[in-house]
Design a protein around this motif. Structure first.
Motif, PDB file in Angstrom:
ATOM      1  N   GLN A 169      -5.671  10.940 -27.166  1.00 57.32           N
ATOM      2  CA  GLN A 169      -6.308   9.483 -27.096  1.00 57.32           C
ATOM      3  C   GLN A 169      -5.082   8.259 -27.708  1.00 57.32           C
ATOM      4  N   GLY A 170      -4.592   7.832 -27.053  1.00 58.43           N
ATOM      5  CA  GLY A 170      -4.292   6.129 -27.667  1.00 58.43           C
ATOM      6  C   GLY A 170      -1.916   6.498 -27.892  1.00 58.43           C
ATOM      7  N   GLU A 171      -2.170   7.538 -27.176  1.00 60.29           N
ATOM      8  CA  GLU A 171      -0.623   7.696 -27.236  1.00 60.29           C
ATOM      9  C   GLU A 171       0.348   6.341 -26.175  1.00 60.29           C
ATOM     10  N   ARG A 196      12.137  -7.544 -16.774  1.00 62.83           N
ATOM     11  CA  ARG A 196      11.488  -6.655 -17.263  1.00 62.83           C
ATOM     12  C   ARG A 196      11.510  -5.934 -18.976  1.00 62.83           C
ATOM     13  N   GLU A 197      12.587  -6.593 -19.296  1.00 57.14           N
ATOM     14  CA  GLU A 197      12.250  -6.473 -20.493  1.00 57.14           C
ATOM     15  C   GLU A 197      11.310  -7.428 -21.086  1.00 57.14           C
ATOM     16  N   GLN A 198      10.702  -8.724 -20.220  1.00 61.06           N
ATOM     17  CA  GLN A 198       9.112  -9.297 -20.931  1.00 61.06           C
ATOM     18  C   GLN A 198       7.925  -8.381 -20.850  1.00 61.06           C
ATOM     19  N   MET A 199       8.312  -7.833 -19.652  1.00 60.46           N
ATOM     20  CA  MET A 199       7.412  -7.381 -18.776  1.00 60.46           C
ATOM     21  C   MET A 199       6.587  -5.575 -19.674  1.00 60.46           C
ATOM     22  N   ASN A 200       8.182  -5.613 -20.237  1.00 57.96           N
ATOM     23  CA  ASN A 200       7.547  -4.389 -21.823  1.00 57.96           C
ATOM     24  C   ASN A 200       6.963  -4.400 -22.296  1.00 57.96           C
ATOM     25  N   LEU A 201       7.591  -6.212 -23.304  1.00 62.68           N
ATOM     26  CA  LEU A 201       6.860  -6.778 -24.350  1.00 62.68           C
ATOM     27  C   LEU A 201       5.372  -6.610 -23.736  1.00 62.68           C
ATOM     28  N   GLU A 202       5.020  -7.355 -22.976  1.00 60.54           N
ATOM     29  CA  GLU A 202       3.425  -7.052 -22.062  1.00 60.54           C
ATOM     30  C   GLU A 202       2.996  -6.532 -22.682  1.00 60.54           C
ATOM     31  N   VAL A 203       3.802  -4.654 -21.327  1.00 55.36           N
ATOM     32  CA  VAL A 203       2.748  -3.432 -21.218  1.00 55.36           C
ATOM     33  C   VAL A 203       2.840  -2.929 -22.585  1.00 55.36           C
ATOM     34  N   GLN A 204       3.433  -3.324 -23.853  1.00 50.64           N
ATOM     35  CA  GLN A 204       3.508  -2.296 -25.203  1.00 50.64           C
ATOM     36  C   GLN A 204       2.396  -3.420 -25.916  1.00 50.64           C
ATOM     37  N   ARG A 205       2.347  -4.196 -25.470  1.00 52.78           N
ATOM     38  CA  ARG A 205       0.997  -5.394 -26.145  1.00 52.78           C
ATOM     39  C   ARG A 205      -0.416  -4.557 -25.657  1.00 52.78           C
ATOM     40  N   ILE A 206      -0.545  -5.063 -24.542  1.00 50.64           N
ATOM     41  CA  ILE A 206      -1.637  -4.501 -23.881  1.00 50.64           C
ATOM     42  C   ILE A 206      -2.028  -3.151 -23.979  1.00 50.64           C
ATOM     43  N   SER A 207      -1.300  -2.260 -23.632  1.00 46.47           N
ATOM     44  CA  SER A 207      -1.335  -0.664 -24.283  1.00 46.47           C
ATOM     45  C   SER A 207      -1.925  -1.098 -25.665  1.00 46.47           C
ATOM     46  N   LEU A 208      -1.777  -1.273 -27.335  1.00 46.81           N
ATOM     47  CA  LEU A 208      -2.303  -1.867 -28.549  1.00 46.81           C
ATOM     48  C   LEU A 208      -3.133  -1.739 -28.622  1.00 46.81           C
ATOM     49  N   GLU A 209      -4.109  -3.734 -27.338  1.00 47.30           N
ATOM     50  CA  GLU A 209      -4.746  -3.861 -27.453  1.00 47.30           C
ATOM     51  C   GLU A 209      -6.044  -3.211 -26.897  1.00 47.30           C
ATOM     52  N   GLY A 249      -6.030  -0.234 -26.509  1.00 43.68           N
ATOM     53  CA  GLY A 249      -6.377   1.474 -26.547  1.00 43.68           C
ATOM     54  C   GLY A 249      -6.136   2.460 -26.253  1.00 43.68           C
ATOM     55  N   ALA A 250      -5.906   2.138 -25.219  1.00 43.57           N
ATOM     56  CA  ALA A 250      -5.909   2.982 -23.809  1.00 43.57           C
ATOM     57  C   ALA A 250      -4.827   4.340 -23.952  1.00 43.57           C
ATOM     58  N   THR A 251      -5.362   5.352 -23.795  1.00 49.00           N
ATOM     59  CA  THR A 251      -3.569   6.722 -23.423  1.00 49.00           C
ATOM     60  C   THR A 251      -2.880   5.663 -21.499  1.00 49.00           C
ATOM     61  N   VAL A 252      -1.216   5.636 -22.550  1.00 47.66           N
ATOM     62  CA  VAL A 252      -0.830   5.469 -21.695  1.00 47.66           C
ATOM     63  C   VAL A 252       0.183   6.321 -20.610  1.00 47.66           C
ATOM     64  N   VAL A 253       0.387   7.231 -19.529  1.00 46.31           N
ATOM     65  CA  VAL A 253       1.128   7.763 -18.674  1.00 46.31           C
ATOM     66  C   VAL A 253       2.234   6.942 -18.149  1.00 46.31           C
ATOM     67  N   PHE A 254       3.610   6.706 -18.409  1.00 45.94           N
ATOM     68  CA  PHE A 254       4.820   5.688 -17.913  1.00 45.94           C
ATOM     69  C   PHE A 254       5.737   6.603 -17.544  1.00 45.94           C
ATOM     70  N   VAL A 255       6.034   6.117 -16.099  1.00 46.83           N
ATOM     71  CA  VAL A 255       7.278   6.801 -15.448  1.00 46.83           C
ATOM     72  C   VAL A 255       8.179   5.883 -15.459  1.00 46.83           C
ATOM     73  N   THR A 256       9.781   6.662 -15.648  1.00 45.88           N
ATOM     74  CA  THR A 256      10.785   5.407 -15.527  1.00 45.88           C
ATOM     75  C   THR A 256      11.928   6.060 -15.425  1.00 45.88           C
ATOM     76  N   HIS A 257      13.378   5.807 -15.081  1.00 43.69           N
ATOM     77  CA  HIS A 257      14.080   6.511 -15.008  1.00 43.69           C
ATOM     78  C   HIS A 257      15.636   5.890 -15.908  1.00 43.69           C
ATOM     79  N   SER A 258      14.530   4.874 -16.987  1.00 43.35           N
ATOM     80  CA  SER A 258      15.391   3.372 -17.669  1.00 43.35           C
ATOM     81  C   SER A 258      15.144   4.471 -19.004  1.00 43.35           C
ATOM     82  N   ILE A 259      16.295   4.991 -19.924  1.00 39.96           N
ATOM     83  CA  ILE A 259      16.357   5.282 -21.543  1.00 39.96           C
ATOM     84  C   ILE A 259      16.402   4.712 -21.585  1.00 39.96           C
ATOM     85  N   ALA A 260      16.270   3.099 -22.068  1.00 43.48           N
ATOM     86  CA  ALA A 260      16.550   2.375 -22.812  1.00 43.48           C
ATOM     87  C   ALA A 260      14.187   1.888 -23.159  1.00 43.48           C
ATOM     88  N   GLU A 261      13.828   2.180 -22.037  1.00 47.04           N
ATOM     89  CA  GLU A 261      12.624   1.725 -21.989  1.00 47.04           C
ATOM     90  C   GLU A 261      12.093   2.221 -21.718  1.00 47.04           C
TER      91      GLU A 261
END
Length: 275
Positions: free
Chosen positions: A53-55, A190-203, A205-217
């Motif tokens: 939970q929360g990962e 995309r960079e800005q949205m990465n920051l936003e989704v990180q903030r939202i996930s922390l606030e 507290g949900a568990t997130v499973v995120f599919v990507t083909h971007s190594i840095a992301e």
């Protein structure tokens, strides 16, 4: 000589959320599809993993490797050919509430931002006042306060994805599933949205499973990265990213971050998977 050397990640420390309850367990999950000639294509082969939970879990792999198929099996939208998924306690065999965000925001063009976010509440019969208040809170959470009465056509691509994320949170899901949600955005958005989704996930507290083909992301967002092989795909390695969250965007220029990126790239290149 042959195979290039790849960087190893820093030594692991105590896993993040190691003591958190189990949110999701995958046991030998696999998917096969029939072909027109009567044969079978193995899209995903035997994936086993425990998610707490929360990962924030990133599923990383090349195009066509079965990342989205694995996510759709977790969502219950694709039936596994074999294996099992368990949500929560072992005795709990019902599907939990979850929110899902696709690469396309899939917003109703005739509904305002407020009305699009309220939609899941309408579907389950949430009282009008309650869902309106909840939607306003979520719109503020994703940084769109003041845009409640705009139509999707009046928003940028990044703003539309914020609406989709807010909608996915409407029913307070235990689990948020995201299928390459920023793949169609330009690099800066995309960079800005990465920051936003990180903030939202922390606030949230949900568990997130995120599919990507971007190594840095994947390295930037995740507590752990599930690196998929080519087809028939399985999890080649689970890489724990031992960097405290929230992470500033400047982290991407650091040597510490670069070690993880190099290691992940090396895993993808083991059989020439990476482009």
């Amino acid at each position: 000589m042959g195979q290039a050397m790849r960087a190893s990640p820093p030594p692991a420390v105590t896993p993040l959320r190691a003591l958190a309850p189990v949110a999701l367990e995958l046991k030998e999950l696999a998917k096969r599809y029939p072909t027109r000639d009567g044969g079978m294509v193995q899209a995903v082969a035997s994936v086993s993993a425990t998610i707490r939970q929360g990962e924030f879990i990133a599923i990383l792999g090349p195009s066509g490797c079965g990342k989205s198929t694995l996510l759709m099996m977790i969502a219950g939208l694709v039936r596994p050919s074999s294996g099992s998924l368990t949500f929560g306690k072992p005795s709990h065999d019902t599907h939990p509430d979850f929110g899902i965000v696709f690469q396309d925001p899939v917003l109703f063009p005739w509904r305002t931002v407020q009305a699009n976010v309220e939609l899941p509440g309408e579907v389950v019969g949430m009282p009008r006042e309650q869902r309106a208040r909840k939607a306003r809170e979520l719109i503020q959470l994703v940084g769109l306060a003041g845009f409640e009465q705009q139509l999707p056509s009046e928003l940028s691509g990044g703003m539309q994805q914020r609406v989709a994320i807010a909608r996915s949170l409407m029913l307070d899901p235990q689990l948020i599933l995201m299928d390459e949600p920023f793949g169609a955005l330009d690099a800066m958005t995309r960079e800005q949205m990465n920051l936003e989704v990180q903030r939202i996930s922390l606030e949230s507290g949900a568990t997130v499973v995120f599919v990507t083909h971007s190594i840095a992301e994947a390295a930037f967002l995740a507590n752990r990265v599930f690196v998929m092989s080519g087809r028939p795909s399985t999890v080649r390695e689970i890489v724990q990213v031992d960097i405290e969250r929230p992470r500033p965007i400047e982290l991407m220029a650091s040597d510490r971050f670069g070690v993880y990126v190099s290691h992940l790239r090396g895993l993808l290149n083991v059989t020439g998977d990476a482009s």
